[in-house]
Design a protein around this motif. Structure first.
Motif, PDB file in Angstrom:
ATOM      1  N   LEU A 246       0.847  -1.415   0.217  1.00  0.00           N
ATOM      2  CA  LEU A 246       0.065  -0.281  -0.079  1.00  0.00           C
ATOM      3  C   LEU A 246       1.086   1.554   0.413  1.00  0.00           C
ATOM      4  CD1 LEU A 246      -2.817   1.663   0.681  1.00  0.00           C
ATOM      5  CD2 LEU A 246      -2.161   1.536   2.564  1.00  0.00           C
ATOM      6  N   ALA A 247       0.247   2.226  -0.466  1.00  0.00           N
ATOM      7  CA  ALA A 247       1.575   3.450  -1.372  1.00  0.00           C
ATOM      8  C   ALA A 247       0.537   4.518  -0.919  1.00  0.00           C
ATOM      9  CB  ALA A 247       2.374   2.962  -2.432  1.00  0.00           C
ATOM     10  N   ALA A 248       0.911   5.526   0.245  1.00  0.00           N
ATOM     11  CA  ALA A 248       0.177   7.062   0.528  1.00  0.00           C
ATOM     12  C   ALA A 248       1.229   8.227  -0.191  1.00  0.00           C
ATOM     13  CB  ALA A 248       0.546   6.935   1.847  1.00  0.00           C
ATOM     14  N   VAL A 249       0.157   8.437  -1.161  1.00  0.00           N
ATOM     15  CA  VAL A 249       1.063   9.952  -1.370  1.00  0.00           C
ATOM     16  C   VAL A 249       0.615  11.464  -1.085  1.00  0.00           C
ATOM     17  CG1 VAL A 249       0.715  11.276  -3.921  1.00  0.00           C
ATOM     18  CG2 VAL A 249       0.496   8.535  -3.860  1.00  0.00           C
ATOM     19  N   ILE A 250       1.897  11.789  -1.087  1.00  0.00           N
ATOM     20  CA  ILE A 250       1.206  13.061  -0.343  1.00  0.00           C
ATOM     21  C   ILE A 250       0.522  14.399  -1.121  1.00  0.00           C
ATOM     22  CG2 ILE A 250       2.832  15.034   1.052  1.00  0.00           C
ATOM     23  CD1 ILE A 250       2.246  12.380   3.129  1.00  0.00           C
ATOM     24  N   GLY A 251       0.049  14.712   0.347  1.00  0.00           N
ATOM     25  CA  GLY A 251      -0.716  15.978  -0.752  1.00  0.00           C
ATOM     26  C   GLY A 251      -0.728  17.422  -0.375  1.00  0.00           C
ATOM     27  N   THR A 252       0.022  17.753   0.367  1.00  0.00           N
ATOM     28  CA  THR A 252       0.284  18.730   0.808  1.00  0.00           C
ATOM     29  C   THR A 252       1.397  19.085   1.193  1.00  0.00           C
ATOM     30  OG1 THR A 252      -1.020  18.912   3.318  1.00  0.00           O
ATOM     31  CG2 THR A 252      -2.012  19.712   1.232  1.00  0.00           C
ATOM     32  N   ARG A 253       2.185  20.109   1.779  1.00  0.00           N
ATOM     33  CA  ARG A 253       3.966  20.167   2.058  1.00  0.00           C
ATOM     34  C   ARG A 253       3.465  19.267   3.954  1.00  0.00           C
ATOM     35  NH1 ARG A 253       7.121  23.696   5.490  1.00  0.00           N
ATOM     36  NH2 ARG A 253       8.582  23.725   4.984  1.00  0.00           N
ATOM     37  N   ALA A 254       4.098  18.711   4.025  1.00  0.00           N
ATOM     38  CA  ALA A 254       4.223  18.105   5.583  1.00  0.00           C
ATOM     39  C   ALA A 254       5.469  18.688   6.436  1.00  0.00           C
ATOM     40  CB  ALA A 254       4.005  16.626   5.963  1.00  0.00           C
ATOM     41  N   TRP A 255       6.247  19.097   7.369  1.00  0.00           N
ATOM     42  CA  TRP A 255       7.415  18.890   7.993  1.00  0.00           C
ATOM     43  C   TRP A 255       6.709  18.655   9.449  1.00  0.00           C
ATOM     44  CZ3 TRP A 255      11.812  18.982   8.548  1.00  0.00           C
ATOM     45  CH2 TRP A 255      12.702  19.841  10.117  1.00  0.00           C
TER      46      TRP A 255
END
Length: 280
Positions: free
Chosen positions: A123-132
Motif C-alpha cells: 500500500l502506498a500513500a501519496v502526499i498532498g500537502t507539504r509536511a514538516w
C-alpha cells in the motif's frame, strides 16, 4: 475520487475515472501545486475513454519515493533469515527514484545478473500537502490518497551489501496504480493486499499487520525531510516473498505478476528479458 495520470500532447494530466471514462481535472504539475483546490473544483462530465489513454504514474517526475522495509510482522521472519535483520524499532526507510515508476501493463525486464525479480505488494500513500515535523496524529491530513505499489526487487544486488539502493532501483521495477484513491474514500487501517504470479496467490496479507502505520512513517520522515506534494510513501510488504521460500522462487521472463490492494485495484505487469526492451 479515483484518479489517474495520462499524457496528452506531450503533457501530463490528472483525470478522474468513472466507469471506464475519464474527466480531466488539471495538468499534473498544476494539480500538485494545490491538490486540495483542484479537488474542490468538480470535474466536468467524463469525456475521455480510459482505454484510449496513455497512462503514466500519477505523481510528479520529481517525486521522492520513500520505501519502508520489514514493516509487516509476517515478513519479519523472512527478513531475519535472508539478511539477519531484526524487527525495526523505528521505520526502516530507503529510497527509490521516480524514474523506476511505471504503470500496469509495462513490461519489466530482469537484470542480466539476477536469478529473477522478487515481488512485493505494498500500500502506498501519496502526499498532498507539504509536511514538516508532523505528529503521527496529524499526518493523515497531509495524505492525498492511496494506491497499490509493487516493489520489485533485484535480490542479489539488494543483499550483497547493507545498502538496498541498487537492488531496489532496477529499471522499470516500480509498478504503481491502477488508480490513486483519494483519502476521503479509503482508510489504510485494514486493507487486504495480495500478490499473484501466473494466477497463483503468493502473498495474502492485511495492513492490520503493519509494524509502523502510515501516520508513524510520515511523522518519522518529516522531522528530517520535508515531504512535498506528490511524494510517495510505500509502506512495506507482508510475508510470502519469493526469496523467503524453500526453494526460492523468482520472476522470470514470461511470468506475469499482479499486486492487488483492496478498494484500489490490481496492477499487472509482464516480466521480460532485458533484450526485449530498447531502453530503461
Amino acid at each position: 475520487m479515483r484518479l489517474i495520470a495520462y499524457t496528452e500532447n506531450g503533457r501530463r494530466h490528472i483525470g478522474a475515472v468513472t466507469d471506464g471514462k475519464v474527466a480531466p481535472v488539471a495538468p499534473l504539475d498544476e494539480f500538485y501545486a494545490d491538490a486540495a483546490a483542484a479537488l474542490r473544483t468538480e470535474p466536468g462530465p467524463p469525456a475521455l475513454l480510459l482505454a484510449d489513454l496513455e497512462q503514466v504514474p500519477p505523481v510528479p517526475e520529481t517525486a521522492r519515493v520513500f520505501c519502508v522495509g520489514i514493516n509487516y510482522h509476517s515478513h519479519a521472519g523472512e527478513s531475519k533469515t535472508l539478511a539477519g535483520l531484526d524487527v525495526p524499532r523505528v521505520p526502516m526507510v530507503f529510497g527509490r527514484w521516480a524514474s523506476t515508476l511505471v504503470t500496469g501493463g509495462t513490461p519489466v525486464p530482469v537484470p542480466p545478473n539476477e536469478p529473477g525479480l522478487d515481488w512485493e505488494v505494498e500500500l502506498a500513500a501519496v502526499i498532498g500537502t507539504r509536511a514538516w515535523n508532523v505528529s503521527p496524529q496529524d499526518a493523515s491530513a497531509h495524505v492525498l490518497g492511496y494506491t497499490a505499489f509493487n516493489d520489485l526487487s533485484a535480490r542479489r544486488k539488494q543483499l550483497e551489501t547493507a545498502q538496498f539502493t541498487v537492488g531496489k532501483n532496477a529499471d522499470r521495477s516500480g509498478p504503481i496504480g491502477p488508480v490513486l484513491v483519494t483519502a476521503d474514500e479509503i482508510s489504510p487501517a485494514a486493507l487486504r493486499v495480495r500478490t499473484r504470479v501466473n494466477g497463483e496467490v503468493m502473498q495474502d496479507g492485511n495492513t492490520r499487520d503493519l509494524i509502523h502505520d502510515v501516520g508513524k512513517i510520515i511523522s518519522y520522515i518529516s522531522d528530517t525531510v520535508t515531504l512535498l506534494p506528490g511524494d510517495v510513501i510505500a509502506t512495506g510488504t507482508p510475508g510470502g516473498i519469493g526469496a523467503g521460500r524453500d526453494p526460492q522462487v523468482f520472476l522470470r521472463p514470461g511470468d506475469v505478476v499482479e499486486v492487488e490492494v483492496e478498494g484500489i485495484g490490481t496492477v499487472r505487469n509482464p516480466i521480460v528479458d532485458r533484450s526485449e526492451i530498447e531502453a530503461p
